[in-house]
Design a protein around this motif. Structure first.
Motif, PDB file in Angstrom:
ATOM      1  N   LEU A 274       0.826  -1.206   0.000  1.00 44.46           N
ATOM      2  CA  LEU A 274       0.000   0.000   0.000  1.00 44.46           C
ATOM      3  C   LEU A 274       0.866   1.265   0.000  1.00 44.46           C
ATOM      4  N   LYS A 275       2.020   1.178   0.601  1.00 46.16           N
ATOM      5  CA  LYS A 275       2.928   2.311   0.641  1.00 46.16           C
ATOM      6  C   LYS A 275       3.365   2.688  -0.772  1.00 46.16           C
ATOM      7  N   VAL A 276       3.652   1.647  -1.568  1.00 47.25           N
ATOM      8  CA  VAL A 276       4.070   1.870  -2.950  1.00 47.25           C
ATOM      9  C   VAL A 276       2.904   2.383  -3.781  1.00 47.25           C
ATOM     10  N   VAL A 277       1.725   1.800  -3.531  1.00 46.73           N
ATOM     11  CA  VAL A 277       0.543   2.123  -4.325  1.00 46.73           C
ATOM     12  C   VAL A 277       0.036   3.538  -4.073  1.00 46.73           C
ATOM     13  N   GLY A 278       0.106   3.949  -2.810  1.00 47.76           N
ATOM     14  CA  GLY A 278      -0.439   5.257  -2.463  1.00 47.76           C
ATOM     15  C   GLY A 278      -1.927   5.176  -2.162  1.00 47.76           C
ATOM     16  N   ARG A 279      -2.627   6.271  -2.395  1.00 47.21           N
ATOM     17  CA  ARG A 279      -4.062   6.320  -2.059  1.00 47.21           C
ATOM     18  C   ARG A 279      -4.881   5.480  -3.019  1.00 47.21           C
ATOM     19  N   VAL A 280      -5.768   4.627  -2.498  1.00 46.37           N
ATOM     20  CA  VAL A 280      -6.731   3.918  -3.349  1.00 46.37           C
ATOM     21  C   VAL A 280      -8.115   4.053  -2.730  1.00 46.37           C
ATOM     22  N   ASP A 281      -9.141   3.777  -3.579  1.00 47.85           N
ATOM     23  CA  ASP A 281     -10.518   3.897  -3.087  1.00 47.85           C
ATOM     24  C   ASP A 281     -10.910   2.743  -2.164  1.00 47.85           C
ATOM     25  N   SER A 282     -10.486   1.529  -2.531  1.00 51.02           N
ATOM     26  CA  SER A 282     -10.813   0.400  -1.652  1.00 51.02           C
ATOM     27  C   SER A 282      -9.795  -0.729  -1.814  1.00 51.02           C
ATOM     28  N   VAL A 283      -9.679  -1.533  -0.791  1.00 48.44           N
ATOM     29  CA  VAL A 283      -8.739  -2.660  -0.789  1.00 48.44           C
ATOM     30  C   VAL A 283      -9.493  -3.915  -0.361  1.00 48.44           C
ATOM     31  N   GLU A 284      -9.183  -5.009  -1.047  1.00 47.55           N
ATOM     32  CA  GLU A 284      -9.836  -6.276  -0.699  1.00 47.55           C
ATOM     33  C   GLU A 284      -8.750  -7.340  -0.686  1.00 47.55           C
ATOM     34  N   VAL A 285      -8.696  -8.148   0.367  1.00 49.92           N
ATOM     35  CA  VAL A 285      -7.661  -9.186   0.462  1.00 49.92           C
ATOM     36  C   VAL A 285      -8.334 -10.541   0.631  1.00 49.92           C
ATOM     37  N   ARG A 286      -7.855 -11.524  -0.103  1.00 53.08           N
ATOM     38  CA  ARG A 286      -8.347 -12.885   0.145  1.00 53.08           C
ATOM     39  C   ARG A 286      -7.254 -13.881  -0.198  1.00 53.08           C
ATOM     40  N   GLU A 287      -7.429 -15.100   0.283  1.00 59.93           N
ATOM     41  CA  GLU A 287      -6.447 -16.144  -0.010  1.00 59.93           C
ATOM     42  C   GLU A 287      -6.673 -16.661  -1.411  1.00 59.93           C
ATOM     43  N   VAL A 288      -5.614 -17.197  -2.003  1.00 58.88           N
ATOM     44  CA  VAL A 288      -5.755 -17.874  -3.287  1.00 58.88           C
ATOM     45  C   VAL A 288      -6.588 -19.132  -3.046  1.00 58.88           C
ATOM     46  N   THR A 289      -7.535 -19.385  -3.922  1.00 57.25           N
ATOM     47  CA  THR A 289      -8.333 -20.605  -3.788  1.00 57.25           C
ATOM     48  C   THR A 289      -7.974 -21.557  -4.919  1.00 57.25           C
ATOM     49  N   LEU A 290      -8.452 -22.788  -4.796  1.00 59.63           N
ATOM     50  CA  LEU A 290      -8.237 -23.752  -5.866  1.00 59.63           C
ATOM     51  C   LEU A 290      -8.862 -23.264  -7.160  1.00 59.63           C
ATOM     52  N   ASN A 291      -9.892 -22.472  -7.004  1.00 59.55           N
ATOM     53  CA  ASN A 291     -10.545 -21.890  -8.168  1.00 59.55           C
ATOM     54  C   ASN A 291      -9.554 -21.098  -9.028  1.00 59.55           C
ATOM     55  N   ASP A 292      -8.703 -20.321  -8.349  1.00 61.17           N
ATOM     56  CA  ASP A 292      -7.688 -19.558  -9.080  1.00 61.17           C
ATOM     57  C   ASP A 292      -6.718 -20.506  -9.764  1.00 61.17           C
TER      58      ASP A 292
END
Ligand SMILES: Nc1ncnc2c1ncn2[C@@H]1O[C@H](COP(=O)(O)OP(=O)(O)O)[C@@H](O)[C@H]1O
Ligand SMILES: [Mg+2]
Lengths: 323, 254
Positions: A274-292
């Motif tokens: 996030l430090k590199v990215v700077g300001r964003v509107d929203s952030v979403e984090v999830r684990e990689v699933t088998l689907n991926d």
């Protein structure tokens, strides 16, 4: 020695359809092995060959130490199967279906009756045991079919899409039983499914199948870690090139103002990202699933022209709403 | 080697299915009556006026009608294999640890049961209305019918195991069943056929079944009884061997 072993196992239908293409696979005793793949991948065909229901075109395989071509009856003594297509008898009651099954497997009457009661209880059909299967709902038939496959306690159990069409409650029930069977009896199981969570939850090893070949093989964790561990989705103006330079980032793709980043260890690295990215509107984090993982491998196979990045664009596009 | 528990399981399933399929049970009662009275009294009467023995033409063709009705039921039984293979029980049986010969013999005994139920019904009606028979004759007739239906059920199952569509089955059935019936002497004595048909009649196993039944029921015969039985047995044995081989090759349709 592996309890199931396939060497160049092949099944060709007619001149065109290569349903299973030189399959090499070893499954160890006690494993719960998942065959994961889209429709038409060749999962059912593979299982049918291993169960001696159809002849292979070429190659070899053994189940429980017996050659499927030379000793089919020995193979049959050691296996059980839950078919993908319904195969319980409509004009018989649930109990009668199980009774005939027990007779076919040479179970003595006392043992048979005890098991029938136990299995009916397991799949929640005790109340309806004496009704004709014709009067059962689709889910009830499925449950009866499962009860029947498990009834004679086979050494190797094949489950072809066992929970297809079941309600969530019955599904959890069957999952519990599969795990118990594996833990308490050490039953080796080969399970085909296209429910990713099911494979992730139940299987200690997974083979991803597409176009008759196994294209990825490993534990769920191994498969997932090939892609990364976590996925972060950022909404807003983001410079993807800057992100790609970070050493914990595996991949980054952008579409419709959303940047999807695959990385290792998000809990630790998110702040740096996030430090590199700077300001964003929203952030979403999830684990990689088998689907991926699935999308990664099958996507590459099906859409070769998309090249390396193809799968990832699709992850980005399909967003968080996966089925 | 066949296993008894396997044969029994397959047979029991066939019986349960038979009892629950109302059309099959009703058919067992209705079609014999049609055969007996429509054919026996009206249509056939003119064909063979010089019927010998008591009871006239109706009595003469009674063994033939008996043969016809079990022939029909037992051979058609092979059609179920084609359905079975598309769905239900066959998959379950093919993957079970019982030999193909057990599956075959279980199916044969299932088909024999169906046909013999029908045979008994005709026999009882016939005994009251057409030709009175003694209990001994009754038992003898059933034994011959059992031998005949073993052969014809096997034949139907061989066809079913080797054919993949119902239409194909019906077609082959017409080419097999009707000649077997017409050249068997069921409706008129073999001796009345043009001489060039004689070899066909002599090569036809059903001829010997009809002759054996006529020997028991009417006391009329062309061939010695033991010869009838011996020839039928040989045909039955050959059919069983072919049947077991056909079932050995049987694969799931999909
Ligand atoms: N009896 C058959 N005749 C011709 N093609 C078949 C037959 N059975 C399966 N196939 C083909 O083989 C391929 C694999 O099918 P299947 O093993 O059923 O896949 P899956 O179980 O992974 O959905 C498919 O392309 C299917 O159309
Ligand atoms: Mg399938």
């Amino acid at each position: 020695m592996a309890i199931i072993s396939c060497k160049s196992l092949t099944k060709q239908y007619g001149a065109k359809v290569l349903a299973v293409d030189k399959l090499d696979l070893d499954i160890e005793e006690g494993e719960v092995f998942g065959l994961l793949g889209p429709n038409g991948a060749g999962k059912t065909t593979t299982i049918s060959m291993l169960c001696t229901l159809i002849h292979s075109t070429s190659g070899q395989a053994s189940v429980a130490g017996f050659d499927i071509k030379k000793q089919p009856s020995k193979v049959r003594q050691n296996i059980g199967i839950v078919f993908q297509e319904p195969s319980v008898d409509d004009l018989l009651s649930g109990r009668e279906n199980l009774e005939l099954h027990g007779m076919l497997y040479g179970m003595k009457e006392q043992d048979r009756n005890a098991r029938i009661g136990e299995m009916l209880e397991l799949v929640g059909l005790t109340d309806r045991a004496n009704d004709l299967v014709r009067e059962y709902s689709g889910g009830m038939r499925r449950r009866l079919e499962i009860a029947r496959g498990l009834m004679h306690r086979p050494k190797v159990l094949f489950l072809d899409e066992p929970t297809l069409g079941l309600d969530p409650q019955s599904r959890t029930h069957i999952w519990d039983y599969i795990r118990r069977l594996s833990k308490e009896h050490g039953t080796t199981m080969v399970l085909t499914t296209h429910y990713m969570e099911e494979a992730d939850l139940l299987c200690n090893r997974i083979g991803i199948m597409d176009l008759g070949k196994i294209i990825a093989l490993g534990t769920p964790r191994e498969l997932k870690s090939k892609i990364g561990e976590d996925i972060v989705r950022l909404r807003g103006a983001v410079d993807a090139d800057k992100i790609r330079k970070l050493k914990f980032v595996r991949k980054a793709a952008q579409e419709d103002g959303i940047t999807t980043v695959a990385l290792v260890d998000a809990p630790v690295n998110l702040q740096a990202l996030l430090k590199v990215v700077g300001r964003v509107d929203s952030v979403e984090v999830r684990e990689v699933t088998l689907n991926d993982v699935f999308l990664h491998y099958t996507g590459k196979e099906i859409h070769k022209e998309e090249g390396e990045g193809g799968w990832f664009e699709r992850v980005a596009r399909s967003g968080g709403n996966r089925a | 080697m066949p296993e008894l528990h396997g044969i029994y399981a397959v047979w029991k399933r066939e019986l349960l299915v038979y009892i629950r399929e109302k059309e099959r049970v009703i058919g067992s009662f209705v079609s014999p009556l049609l055969w007996l009275f429509v054919f026996g009294s009206g249509i056939g009467g003119g064909m063979y006026a010089g019927a010998s023995g008591s009871g006239g033409y109706q009595a003469f063709i009674f063994p033939g009608i008996l043969t016809m009705s079990v022939l029909f039921v037992s051979m058609f039984y092979g059609l179920y294999i084609i359905w079975d293979r598309k769905l239900d029980f066959l998959k379950e049986v093919l993957v079970a640890p019982v030999s193909r010969s057990s599956i075959f013999l279980g199916k044969v005994s299932g088909g024999m049961t169906d046909s013999l139920i029908q045979g008994v019904i005709i026999l009882v009606i016939g005994a009251f209305l057409i030709v009175p028979i003694s209990p001994l004759q009754f038992v003898g007739t059933l034994l011959v019918l059992a031998l005949l239906t073993f052969f014809t059920t096997s034949l139907g199952l061989i066809m079913g195991a080797n054919l993949h569509s119902q239409e194909g089955f019906a077609l082959v059935m017409n080419f097999v069943m009707w000649p077997m019936f017409f050249f068997s002497g069921a409706l008129f004595p073999v001796s009345q056929l043009p001489s060039y048909f004689e070899p066909i009649s002599l090569a036809n196993p059903v001829t010997y079944a009809v002759d054996a039944l006529r020997t028991i029921i009417l006391g009329q015969s062309l061939f010695p009884f033991y010869l009838d039985i011996a020839i039928l047995s040989v045909f039955s044995f050959l059919a069983a061997v072919l049947g077991v081989i056909s079932f050995g090759h049987l694969q799931q349709a999909k």
